[in-house]
Design an enzyme around this catalytic site. Structure first.
Site, PDB file in Angstrom:
ATOM      1  N   CYS A  34     -11.356  13.547  -1.566  1.00 58.01           N
ATOM      2  CA  CYS A  34      -9.797  14.024  -1.650  1.00 58.01           C
ATOM      3  C   CYS A  34      -8.990  13.165  -0.491  1.00 58.01           C
ATOM      4  O   CYS A  34      -9.507  12.694   0.488  1.00 58.01           O
ATOM      5  CB  CYS A  34      -9.600  15.468  -1.350  1.00 58.01           C
ATOM      6  SG  CYS A  34     -10.600  16.399  -2.630  1.00 58.01           S
ATOM      7  N   CYS A  68      -5.592  15.850  -6.201  1.00 57.95           N
ATOM      8  CA  CYS A  68      -4.640  15.155  -5.378  1.00 57.95           C
ATOM      9  C   CYS A  68      -4.734  13.542  -5.634  1.00 57.95           C
ATOM     10  O   CYS A  68      -4.028  12.857  -4.977  1.00 57.95           O
ATOM     11  CB  CYS A  68      -5.179  15.396  -4.074  1.00 57.95           C
ATOM     12  SG  CYS A  68      -6.869  14.588  -3.533  1.00 57.95           S
ATOM     13  N   ASP A 441      19.748 -12.537  18.642  1.00 56.59           N
ATOM     14  CA  ASP A 441      20.290 -12.182  17.456  1.00 56.59           C
ATOM     15  C   ASP A 441      21.948 -11.603  17.846  1.00 56.59           C
ATOM     16  O   ASP A 441      21.892 -10.396  18.783  1.00 56.59           O
ATOM     17  CB  ASP A 441      19.612 -11.089  16.330  1.00 56.59           C
ATOM     18  CG  ASP A 441      20.545 -10.724  15.178  1.00 56.59           C
ATOM     19  OD1 ASP A 441      20.466 -11.619  14.420  1.00 56.59           O
ATOM     20  OD2 ASP A 441      21.218  -9.722  15.225  1.00 56.59           O
TER      21      ASP A 441
END
Length: 491
Positions: A34, A68, A441
Protein backbone atom coordinates in the site's frame (compact mmCIF):
# COMPACT_ATOMS: atom_id res chain seq x y z
CA UNK A 1 13.60 6.54 4.11
CA UNK A 2 12.25 2.96 3.99
CA UNK A 3 15.01 1.83 6.36
CA UNK A 4 13.74 4.09 9.17
CA UNK A 5 11.07 1.70 10.45
CA UNK A 6 9.86 3.89 13.30
CA UNK A 7 9.33 6.91 11.05
CA UNK A 8 7.56 4.79 8.42
CA UNK A 9 5.21 3.30 11.03
CA UNK A 10 4.30 6.82 12.24
CA UNK A 11 3.55 7.91 8.67
CA UNK A 12 1.33 4.86 8.07
CA UNK A 13 -0.58 5.30 11.34
CA UNK A 14 -1.23 8.99 10.59
CA UNK A 15 -2.12 8.17 6.94
CA UNK A 16 0.19 10.98 5.89
CA UNK A 17 -0.16 11.49 2.12
CA UNK A 18 3.05 13.53 2.03
CA UNK A 19 4.99 10.26 2.12
CA UNK A 20 3.19 8.65 -0.83
CA UNK A 21 5.88 7.66 -3.31
CA UNK A 22 8.70 7.98 -0.76
CA UNK A 23 8.18 4.39 0.37
CA UNK A 24 5.64 1.55 0.18
CA UNK A 25 4.17 -0.55 2.99
CA UNK A 26 4.03 -4.31 2.45
CA UNK A 27 1.77 -6.31 4.78
CA UNK A 28 3.19 -9.73 5.56
CA UNK A 29 -0.13 -11.33 6.53
CA UNK A 30 -2.11 -10.29 3.44
CA UNK A 31 0.77 -10.10 0.92
CA UNK A 32 -0.54 -6.68 -0.19
CA UNK A 33 1.47 -3.47 -0.57
CA UNK A 34 0.00 0.00 0.00
CA UNK A 35 0.85 3.66 -0.04
CA UNK A 36 1.36 5.26 3.42
CA UNK A 37 -1.99 7.08 3.21
CA UNK A 38 -4.02 3.90 2.59
CA UNK A 39 -7.49 4.43 4.18
CA UNK A 40 -7.74 0.92 5.68
CA UNK A 41 -6.98 0.21 9.33
CA UNK A 42 -3.17 0.11 9.68
CA UNK A 43 -1.74 -3.36 10.34
CA UNK A 44 0.32 -4.18 13.39
CA UNK A 45 3.90 -2.90 13.17
CA UNK A 46 5.29 -6.43 13.32
CA UNK A 47 3.28 -7.28 10.19
CA UNK A 48 4.66 -4.34 8.18
CA UNK A 49 7.80 -4.17 6.10
CA UNK A 50 8.85 -1.27 3.91
CA UNK A 51 10.24 -1.00 0.40
CA UNK A 52 11.64 1.93 -1.58
CA UNK A 53 9.73 1.17 -4.80
CA UNK A 54 6.63 -0.57 -6.12
CA UNK A 55 8.91 -2.74 -8.22
CA UNK A 56 10.67 -4.04 -5.09
CA UNK A 57 7.28 -4.90 -3.56
CA UNK A 58 6.20 -6.76 -6.67
CA UNK A 59 9.50 -8.60 -6.88
CA UNK A 60 9.06 -9.73 -3.27
CA UNK A 61 5.70 -11.26 -4.15
CA UNK A 62 3.28 -8.56 -2.93
CA UNK A 63 0.30 -7.35 -4.97
CA UNK A 64 -1.09 -3.81 -5.19
CA UNK A 65 -3.84 -2.76 -2.79
CA UNK A 66 -7.20 -2.29 -4.51
CA UNK A 67 -8.22 0.49 -2.13
CA UNK A 68 -5.30 2.93 -2.20
CA UNK A 69 -3.89 1.96 -5.63
CA UNK A 70 -0.23 2.50 -4.72
CA UNK A 71 0.84 2.30 -8.36
CA UNK A 72 -0.87 5.66 -8.97
CA UNK A 73 0.92 7.59 -6.21
CA UNK A 74 3.23 10.50 -7.16
CA UNK A 75 6.80 9.53 -7.95
CA UNK A 76 9.51 9.89 -5.36
CA UNK A 77 10.75 13.51 -5.24
CA UNK A 78 14.22 12.17 -4.55
CA UNK A 79 14.90 11.55 -8.24
CA UNK A 80 14.25 15.18 -9.16
CA UNK A 81 16.55 16.54 -6.44
CA UNK A 82 19.60 14.44 -7.21
CA UNK A 83 21.83 14.24 -10.28
CA UNK A 84 23.77 11.07 -9.45
CA UNK A 85 23.64 7.90 -11.53
CA UNK A 86 20.70 6.30 -9.72
CA UNK A 87 18.56 9.44 -9.94
CA UNK A 88 19.33 9.90 -13.65
CA UNK A 89 18.58 6.22 -14.26
CA UNK A 90 15.21 6.52 -12.52
CA UNK A 91 14.27 9.57 -14.58
CA UNK A 92 15.13 7.68 -17.77
CA UNK A 93 13.24 4.54 -16.72
CA UNK A 94 10.23 6.71 -15.88
CA UNK A 95 10.56 8.17 -19.37
CA UNK A 96 10.35 4.70 -20.97
CA UNK A 97 13.98 4.32 -22.10
CA UNK A 98 14.23 0.67 -20.98
CA UNK A 99 11.11 -0.25 -22.96
CA UNK A 100 12.46 1.40 -26.11
CA UNK A 101 16.19 0.74 -25.85
CA UNK A 102 16.58 -2.00 -23.26
CA UNK A 103 18.97 -2.05 -20.31
CA UNK A 104 22.03 -1.70 -22.63
CA UNK A 105 20.51 1.52 -23.99
CA UNK A 106 19.96 2.82 -20.45
CA UNK A 107 23.53 1.99 -19.48
CA UNK A 108 24.95 3.58 -22.63
CA UNK A 109 23.12 6.85 -21.94
CA UNK A 110 24.60 6.95 -18.44
CA UNK A 111 28.10 5.90 -19.47
CA UNK A 112 28.20 2.75 -17.33
CA UNK A 113 28.08 -0.98 -17.93
CA UNK A 114 24.77 -2.83 -17.53
CA UNK A 115 26.26 -4.67 -14.52
CA UNK A 116 27.09 -1.42 -12.74
CA UNK A 117 23.61 0.04 -13.37
CA UNK A 118 21.99 -3.17 -12.15
CA UNK A 119 24.10 -3.19 -8.99
CA UNK A 120 23.45 0.46 -8.11
CA UNK A 121 19.69 0.26 -8.65
CA UNK A 122 19.35 -2.95 -6.64
CA UNK A 123 21.38 -1.49 -3.78
CA UNK A 124 19.17 1.59 -3.47
CA UNK A 125 15.76 0.51 -4.80
CA UNK A 126 15.69 -3.21 -4.17
CA UNK A 127 15.02 -3.93 -7.85
CA UNK A 128 16.90 -3.85 -11.13
CA UNK A 129 16.03 -1.80 -14.23
CA UNK A 130 13.91 -4.55 -15.80
CA UNK A 131 11.75 -4.89 -12.67
CA UNK A 132 11.39 -1.11 -12.37
CA UNK A 133 10.37 -0.86 -16.03
CA UNK A 134 7.94 -3.76 -15.57
CA UNK A 135 6.25 -1.94 -12.69
CA UNK A 136 5.83 1.11 -14.89
CA UNK A 137 4.42 -0.99 -17.74
CA UNK A 138 1.85 -2.40 -15.33
CA UNK A 139 0.84 1.12 -14.29
CA UNK A 140 0.58 2.26 -17.92
CA UNK A 141 -1.51 -0.81 -18.74
CA UNK A 142 -3.88 -0.01 -15.89
CA UNK A 143 -4.38 3.53 -17.20
CA UNK A 144 -5.18 2.23 -20.68
CA UNK A 145 -7.47 -0.51 -19.38
CA UNK A 146 -9.49 1.85 -17.20
CA UNK A 147 -9.63 4.98 -19.37
CA UNK A 148 -9.87 3.73 -22.96
CA UNK A 149 -11.91 1.30 -25.01
CA UNK A 150 -8.82 -0.17 -26.67
CA UNK A 151 -8.86 -3.95 -27.19
CA UNK A 152 -6.68 -5.74 -24.64
CA UNK A 153 -4.15 -6.80 -27.29
CA UNK A 154 -3.67 -3.13 -28.25
CA UNK A 155 -3.35 -2.19 -24.58
CA UNK A 156 -0.64 -4.80 -24.10
CA UNK A 157 1.59 -3.53 -26.88
CA UNK A 158 0.85 0.14 -26.18
CA UNK A 159 1.98 -0.34 -22.56
CA UNK A 160 5.26 -1.83 -23.75
CA UNK A 161 4.67 -5.55 -23.24
CA UNK A 162 6.25 -7.93 -25.73
CA UNK A 163 3.28 -10.30 -25.79
CA UNK A 164 -0.36 -10.52 -24.70
CA UNK A 165 0.50 -13.49 -22.50
CA UNK A 166 3.12 -11.51 -20.56
CA UNK A 167 0.63 -8.64 -20.27
CA UNK A 168 -2.07 -10.89 -18.80
CA UNK A 169 0.33 -12.57 -16.37
CA UNK A 170 1.76 -9.27 -15.15
CA UNK A 171 -1.63 -7.62 -14.60
CA UNK A 172 -2.90 -10.66 -12.69
CA UNK A 173 0.24 -10.80 -10.56
CA UNK A 174 0.39 -7.08 -9.73
CA UNK A 175 -3.32 -6.30 -9.31
CA UNK A 176 -4.79 -9.76 -8.52
CA UNK A 177 -7.35 -9.15 -11.25
CA UNK A 178 -7.54 -10.07 -14.90
CA UNK A 179 -7.43 -7.14 -17.36
CA UNK A 180 -11.13 -7.55 -18.15
CA UNK A 181 -11.96 -7.51 -14.43
CA UNK A 182 -9.97 -4.28 -13.99
CA UNK A 183 -11.97 -2.65 -16.76
CA UNK A 184 -15.26 -3.87 -15.28
CA UNK A 185 -14.40 -2.40 -11.87
CA UNK A 186 -13.52 0.94 -13.48
CA UNK A 187 -16.68 1.27 -15.56
CA UNK A 188 -18.74 0.65 -12.44
CA UNK A 189 -17.25 3.64 -10.61
CA UNK A 190 -16.19 6.03 -13.37
CA UNK A 191 -17.59 7.52 -16.54
CA UNK A 192 -17.29 5.49 -19.71
CA UNK A 193 -14.10 5.82 -21.77
CA UNK A 194 -13.92 8.88 -24.00
CA UNK A 195 -15.26 8.04 -27.45
CA UNK A 196 -12.86 10.34 -29.29
CA UNK A 197 -10.35 8.12 -31.14
CA UNK A 198 -6.83 8.42 -29.77
CA UNK A 199 -7.85 10.51 -26.73
CA UNK A 200 -6.85 9.26 -23.29
CA UNK A 201 -8.13 11.03 -20.16
CA UNK A 202 -6.44 10.53 -16.82
CA UNK A 203 -5.57 12.18 -13.53
CA UNK A 204 -2.03 13.16 -12.63
CA UNK A 205 -1.57 13.01 -8.83
CA UNK A 206 0.69 15.35 -6.88
CA UNK A 207 1.65 16.15 -3.30
CA UNK A 208 -0.31 19.00 -1.79
CA UNK A 209 -0.24 21.91 -1.67
CA UNK A 210 0.01 23.03 -5.28
CA UNK A 211 -0.33 26.65 -6.39
CA UNK A 212 -1.37 26.63 -10.05
CA UNK A 213 -1.11 30.39 -10.57
CA UNK A 214 2.57 30.75 -11.36
CA UNK A 215 2.75 27.30 -12.94
CA UNK A 216 0.07 27.72 -15.59
CA UNK A 217 0.52 31.49 -15.68
CA UNK A 218 4.18 31.17 -16.65
CA UNK A 219 3.57 28.49 -19.28
CA UNK A 220 0.76 30.48 -20.86
CA UNK A 221 2.42 33.91 -20.71
CA UNK A 222 5.50 32.54 -22.50
CA UNK A 223 3.58 30.22 -24.86
CA UNK A 224 4.89 29.90 -28.42
CA UNK A 225 2.09 30.54 -30.95
CA UNK A 226 1.09 27.36 -32.74
CA UNK A 227 2.87 25.12 -30.20
CA UNK A 228 1.15 26.17 -26.96
CA UNK A 229 -2.14 27.79 -25.98
CA UNK A 230 -4.57 28.33 -23.12
CA UNK A 231 -8.05 27.14 -24.12
CA UNK A 232 -11.16 26.30 -22.09
CA UNK A 233 -9.32 26.40 -18.77
CA UNK A 234 -6.46 24.16 -19.87
CA UNK A 235 -2.88 24.62 -21.00
CA UNK A 236 -2.43 22.79 -24.30
CA UNK A 237 0.71 22.04 -26.28
CA UNK A 238 2.06 19.73 -28.96
CA UNK A 239 4.49 16.94 -28.09
CA UNK A 240 7.20 15.30 -30.16
CA UNK A 241 7.22 11.65 -29.05
CA UNK A 242 9.33 8.56 -29.87
CA UNK A 243 6.71 6.86 -32.06
CA UNK A 244 4.78 9.86 -33.33
CA UNK A 245 3.42 13.10 -31.93
CA UNK A 246 0.67 14.17 -29.60
CA UNK A 247 -1.25 16.99 -27.97
CA UNK A 248 -1.55 17.34 -24.20
CA UNK A 249 -4.25 19.35 -22.43
CA UNK A 250 -3.53 19.99 -18.73
CA UNK A 251 -5.94 21.67 -16.32
CA UNK A 252 -5.73 22.26 -12.55
CA UNK A 253 -8.36 20.38 -10.55
CA UNK A 254 -8.93 19.59 -6.89
CA UNK A 255 -6.29 17.10 -5.78
CA UNK A 256 -4.98 16.34 -9.25
CA UNK A 257 -4.18 17.66 -12.71
CA UNK A 258 -6.73 16.69 -15.34
CA UNK A 259 -4.84 15.41 -18.37
CA UNK A 260 -6.13 14.67 -21.86
CA UNK A 261 -3.72 13.17 -24.36
CA UNK A 262 -4.32 12.92 -28.10
CA UNK A 263 -1.68 10.52 -29.40
CA UNK A 264 -0.97 9.31 -32.92
CA UNK A 265 0.51 6.11 -31.43
CA UNK A 266 -0.65 4.73 -28.04
CA UNK A 267 2.84 3.31 -27.41
CA UNK A 268 3.82 6.88 -26.51
CA UNK A 269 1.52 7.01 -23.48
CA UNK A 270 4.12 6.36 -20.77
CA UNK A 271 6.52 8.85 -22.33
CA UNK A 272 3.79 11.50 -22.69
CA UNK A 273 2.72 11.10 -19.05
CA UNK A 274 6.32 11.39 -17.92
CA UNK A 275 6.80 14.56 -19.99
CA UNK A 276 3.63 16.15 -18.56
CA UNK A 277 4.59 15.33 -14.98
CA UNK A 278 8.07 16.76 -15.57
CA UNK A 279 6.64 19.89 -17.19
CA UNK A 280 4.45 20.66 -14.16
CA UNK A 281 6.99 19.48 -11.54
CA UNK A 282 4.37 17.16 -10.06
CA UNK A 283 6.78 14.90 -8.18
CA UNK A 284 8.09 17.75 -6.02
CA UNK A 285 7.82 17.72 -2.23
CA UNK A 286 6.32 21.18 -1.53
CA UNK A 287 6.20 20.66 2.23
CA UNK A 288 9.98 20.18 2.42
CA UNK A 289 10.60 23.11 0.06
CA UNK A 290 8.30 25.55 1.83
CA UNK A 291 9.50 24.54 5.29
CA UNK A 292 13.05 25.57 4.45
CA UNK A 293 12.13 28.77 2.59
CA UNK A 294 9.72 29.76 5.36
CA UNK A 295 12.69 29.90 7.75
CA UNK A 296 13.78 33.10 5.98
CA UNK A 297 11.76 36.00 7.47
CA UNK A 298 11.86 37.86 4.14
CA UNK A 299 10.26 34.95 2.26
CA UNK A 300 8.00 33.57 5.00
CA UNK A 301 4.99 35.89 4.39
CA UNK A 302 4.97 35.04 0.67
CA UNK A 303 5.29 31.31 1.31
CA UNK A 304 2.43 31.44 3.82
CA UNK A 305 0.27 33.49 1.45
CA UNK A 306 0.53 31.07 -1.49
CA UNK A 307 2.36 27.84 -0.60
CA UNK A 308 3.13 25.02 -3.00
CA UNK A 309 4.69 26.87 -5.90
CA UNK A 310 6.27 24.61 -8.51
CA UNK A 311 8.98 25.29 -11.08
CA UNK A 312 7.46 25.45 -14.59
CA UNK A 313 9.67 23.23 -16.74
CA UNK A 314 9.63 22.06 -20.34
CA UNK A 315 8.76 18.90 -22.27
CA UNK A 316 11.98 19.08 -24.29
CA UNK A 317 15.33 20.35 -23.03
CA UNK A 318 16.68 21.20 -26.49
CA UNK A 319 13.55 23.22 -27.26
CA UNK A 320 13.92 25.26 -24.12
CA UNK A 321 17.62 25.92 -24.77
CA UNK A 322 16.71 27.39 -28.16
CA UNK A 323 13.93 29.48 -26.62
CA UNK A 324 16.28 30.71 -23.87
CA UNK A 325 18.65 32.09 -26.51
CA UNK A 326 15.76 33.74 -28.36
CA UNK A 327 14.70 35.35 -25.07
CA UNK A 328 18.06 36.89 -24.23
CA UNK A 329 17.71 40.60 -23.39
CA UNK A 330 14.22 40.95 -24.91
CA UNK A 331 10.70 41.08 -23.51
CA UNK A 332 8.47 38.04 -23.11
CA UNK A 333 6.35 39.17 -26.05
CA UNK A 334 9.41 39.57 -28.29
CA UNK A 335 10.71 36.14 -27.33
CA UNK A 336 7.34 34.61 -28.24
CA UNK A 337 7.40 36.39 -31.60
CA UNK A 338 10.89 35.12 -32.44
CA UNK A 339 10.00 31.58 -31.45
CA UNK A 340 6.73 31.70 -33.38
CA UNK A 341 8.55 32.70 -36.56
CA UNK A 342 11.01 29.85 -36.10
CA UNK A 343 8.15 27.39 -35.63
CA UNK A 344 6.27 28.59 -38.71
CA UNK A 345 9.38 28.33 -40.89
CA UNK A 346 10.82 25.05 -39.61
CA UNK A 347 8.23 23.25 -37.45
CA UNK A 348 6.30 20.17 -38.52
CA UNK A 349 2.60 20.92 -39.16
CA UNK A 350 0.03 18.98 -37.11
CA UNK A 351 -3.76 18.77 -37.02
CA UNK A 352 -5.57 19.87 -33.88
CA UNK A 353 -9.29 19.10 -34.13
CA UNK A 354 -9.94 20.43 -30.63
CA UNK A 355 -8.04 23.72 -30.70
CA UNK A 356 -5.66 26.07 -32.48
CA UNK A 357 -2.30 24.28 -32.30
CA UNK A 358 -0.57 24.03 -35.65
CA UNK A 359 3.06 22.83 -35.30
CA UNK A 360 5.58 20.79 -33.41
CA UNK A 361 8.55 22.79 -32.20
CA UNK A 362 11.43 22.12 -34.63
CA UNK A 363 14.19 19.84 -33.36
CA UNK A 364 17.93 20.54 -33.62
CA UNK A 365 18.22 18.57 -36.85
CA UNK A 366 15.59 20.73 -38.54
CA UNK A 367 17.12 23.95 -37.20
CA UNK A 368 20.65 22.97 -38.23
CA UNK A 369 19.76 23.83 -41.83
CA UNK A 370 18.34 27.30 -41.12
CA UNK A 371 19.82 30.37 -42.78
CA UNK A 372 21.15 32.71 -40.05
CA UNK A 373 20.53 35.74 -42.27
CA UNK A 374 16.81 34.94 -42.22
CA UNK A 375 16.66 35.47 -38.44
CA UNK A 376 15.51 38.88 -37.24
CA UNK A 377 18.12 38.84 -34.49
CA UNK A 378 21.33 40.72 -33.74
CA UNK A 379 24.36 39.14 -35.40
CA UNK A 380 25.87 37.95 -32.11
CA UNK A 381 22.66 36.21 -31.09
CA UNK A 382 22.42 34.54 -34.49
CA UNK A 383 25.88 33.11 -33.89
CA UNK A 384 24.86 31.95 -30.43
CA UNK A 385 21.76 30.22 -31.76
CA UNK A 386 23.47 28.51 -34.69
CA UNK A 387 26.35 27.31 -32.47
CA UNK A 388 23.88 25.89 -29.94
CA UNK A 389 21.82 24.15 -32.62
CA UNK A 390 24.93 22.64 -34.21
CA UNK A 391 26.13 21.30 -30.87
CA UNK A 392 22.73 19.77 -30.13
CA UNK A 393 22.42 18.29 -33.63
CA UNK A 394 25.83 16.58 -33.67
CA UNK A 395 25.44 15.26 -30.12
CA UNK A 396 28.41 17.09 -28.63
CA UNK A 397 25.97 18.87 -26.28
CA UNK A 398 23.45 16.62 -24.56
CA UNK A 399 20.59 18.11 -22.60
CA UNK A 400 18.01 15.83 -21.07
CA UNK A 401 16.98 13.69 -18.13
CA UNK A 402 20.32 11.87 -18.24
CA UNK A 403 22.39 15.06 -18.09
CA UNK A 404 24.91 15.65 -15.35
CA UNK A 405 23.96 19.15 -14.20
CA UNK A 406 27.49 20.38 -13.57
CA UNK A 407 28.83 18.99 -16.85
CA UNK A 408 25.94 20.52 -18.79
CA UNK A 409 26.54 23.92 -17.18
CA UNK A 410 30.25 23.79 -18.07
CA UNK A 411 29.51 22.85 -21.67
CA UNK A 412 26.93 25.61 -22.07
CA UNK A 413 29.23 28.25 -20.58
CA UNK A 414 31.88 27.28 -23.13
CA UNK A 415 29.54 28.22 -26.01
CA UNK A 416 29.71 31.80 -27.33
CA UNK A 417 26.96 34.08 -26.06
CA UNK A 418 26.07 31.95 -23.03
CA UNK A 419 26.26 33.77 -19.72
CA UNK A 420 25.12 32.84 -16.21
CA UNK A 421 21.48 33.89 -16.77
CA UNK A 422 20.96 31.68 -19.83
CA UNK A 423 22.80 28.73 -18.31
CA UNK A 424 20.90 28.87 -15.02
CA UNK A 425 17.55 29.30 -16.81
CA UNK A 426 18.27 26.11 -18.77
CA UNK A 427 19.44 24.32 -15.61
CA UNK A 428 16.23 25.34 -13.83
CA UNK A 429 13.58 24.68 -16.45
CA UNK A 430 15.16 22.18 -18.85
CA UNK A 431 17.46 20.08 -16.65
CA UNK A 432 15.29 20.34 -13.54
CA UNK A 433 17.98 21.35 -11.05
CA UNK A 434 16.01 22.49 -7.96
CA UNK A 435 18.96 24.61 -6.83
CA UNK A 436 19.40 26.63 -10.05
CA UNK A 437 19.52 30.33 -9.27
CA UNK A 438 19.18 33.55 -11.30
CA UNK A 439 20.76 36.37 -9.27
CA UNK A 440 21.25 38.53 -12.39
CA UNK A 441 17.60 38.27 -13.47
CA UNK A 442 15.93 41.67 -13.46
CA UNK A 443 12.75 40.37 -11.85
CA UNK A 444 14.69 38.57 -9.12
CA UNK A 445 16.80 41.65 -8.35
CA UNK A 446 13.75 43.92 -8.27
CA UNK A 447 11.93 41.54 -5.92
CA UNK A 448 14.97 41.21 -3.68
CA UNK A 449 15.27 44.97 -3.35
CA UNK A 450 11.57 45.26 -2.54
CA UNK A 451 11.85 42.62 0.21
CA UNK A 452 14.94 44.16 1.76
CA UNK A 453 17.29 41.47 0.45
CA UNK A 454 20.64 42.30 -1.17
CA UNK A 455 20.08 43.35 -4.77
CA UNK A 456 23.56 42.89 -6.21
CA UNK A 457 24.13 39.42 -7.74
CA UNK A 458 27.12 38.52 -5.55
CA UNK A 459 25.49 39.61 -2.29
CA UNK A 460 22.16 37.98 -3.19
CA UNK A 461 23.92 34.71 -4.06
CA UNK A 462 25.63 34.72 -0.68
CA UNK A 463 22.33 35.48 1.07
CA UNK A 464 20.57 32.70 -0.87
CA UNK A 465 22.91 30.02 0.49
CA UNK A 466 20.35 29.47 3.25
CA UNK A 467 17.75 28.49 0.65
CA UNK A 468 19.76 25.61 -0.79
CA UNK A 469 18.94 23.14 -2.27
CA UNK A 470 15.66 24.87 -3.18
CA UNK A 471 16.84 28.13 -4.74
CA UNK A 472 14.86 27.48 -7.95
CA UNK A 473 11.69 27.50 -5.85
CA UNK A 474 12.82 30.64 -4.06
CA UNK A 475 13.01 32.28 -7.50
CA UNK A 476 9.33 31.43 -8.03
CA UNK A 477 8.40 33.19 -4.79
CA UNK A 478 10.54 36.20 -5.69
CA UNK A 479 8.97 36.46 -9.14
CA UNK A 480 5.52 36.22 -7.53
CA UNK A 481 5.99 39.58 -5.81
CA UNK A 482 5.49 41.26 -9.21
CA UNK A 483 2.22 41.74 -11.12
CA UNK A 484 3.63 40.16 -14.31
CA UNK A 485 1.20 37.85 -16.18
CA UNK A 486 3.43 34.84 -15.43
CA UNK A 487 2.14 34.97 -11.86
CA UNK A 488 -1.57 34.71 -12.63
CA UNK A 489 -3.79 31.89 -13.78
CA UNK A 490 -5.10 32.87 -17.24
CA UNK A 491 -8.68 34.05 -17.48
Amino acid sequence: MHTDTERCVRAVRSKDARFDGWFFTAVLTTRIYCRPSCPVVPPKPENMTFYPSAAACQQAGFRACKRCRPDTSPGSPEWDVRADTVARAMRLIRDGVVDREGVPGLAARLGYSTRQIERQLRAELGAGPLALARAQRAQTARVLIETTALPMADVAFAAGFSSVRTFNETVREVFALAPAELRARATGTRSAPAPTPGVISLRLPYRTPLNPSNLFGHLTATAVPGVEEWRDGAYRRTLTLPYGHGIAALAPATGHIACRLLLTDPRDLAHAISRCRWLLDLDADPVAVDEQLRADPHLAPHVDRAPGRRVPRTVDAAEFAVRAVLGQQVSTAAARTHAGRLVTAHGTPVDDPQGGLTHLFPGPEALAALDPEALALPRTRRATLTTLVAALADGSLKLGLDSDWDEARAHLLALPGFGPWTVEAIAMRALGDPDAFLPTDLGVRRAAAGLGLPATPAALTARAAAWRPWRAYAVQYLWATDSHPINHLPA
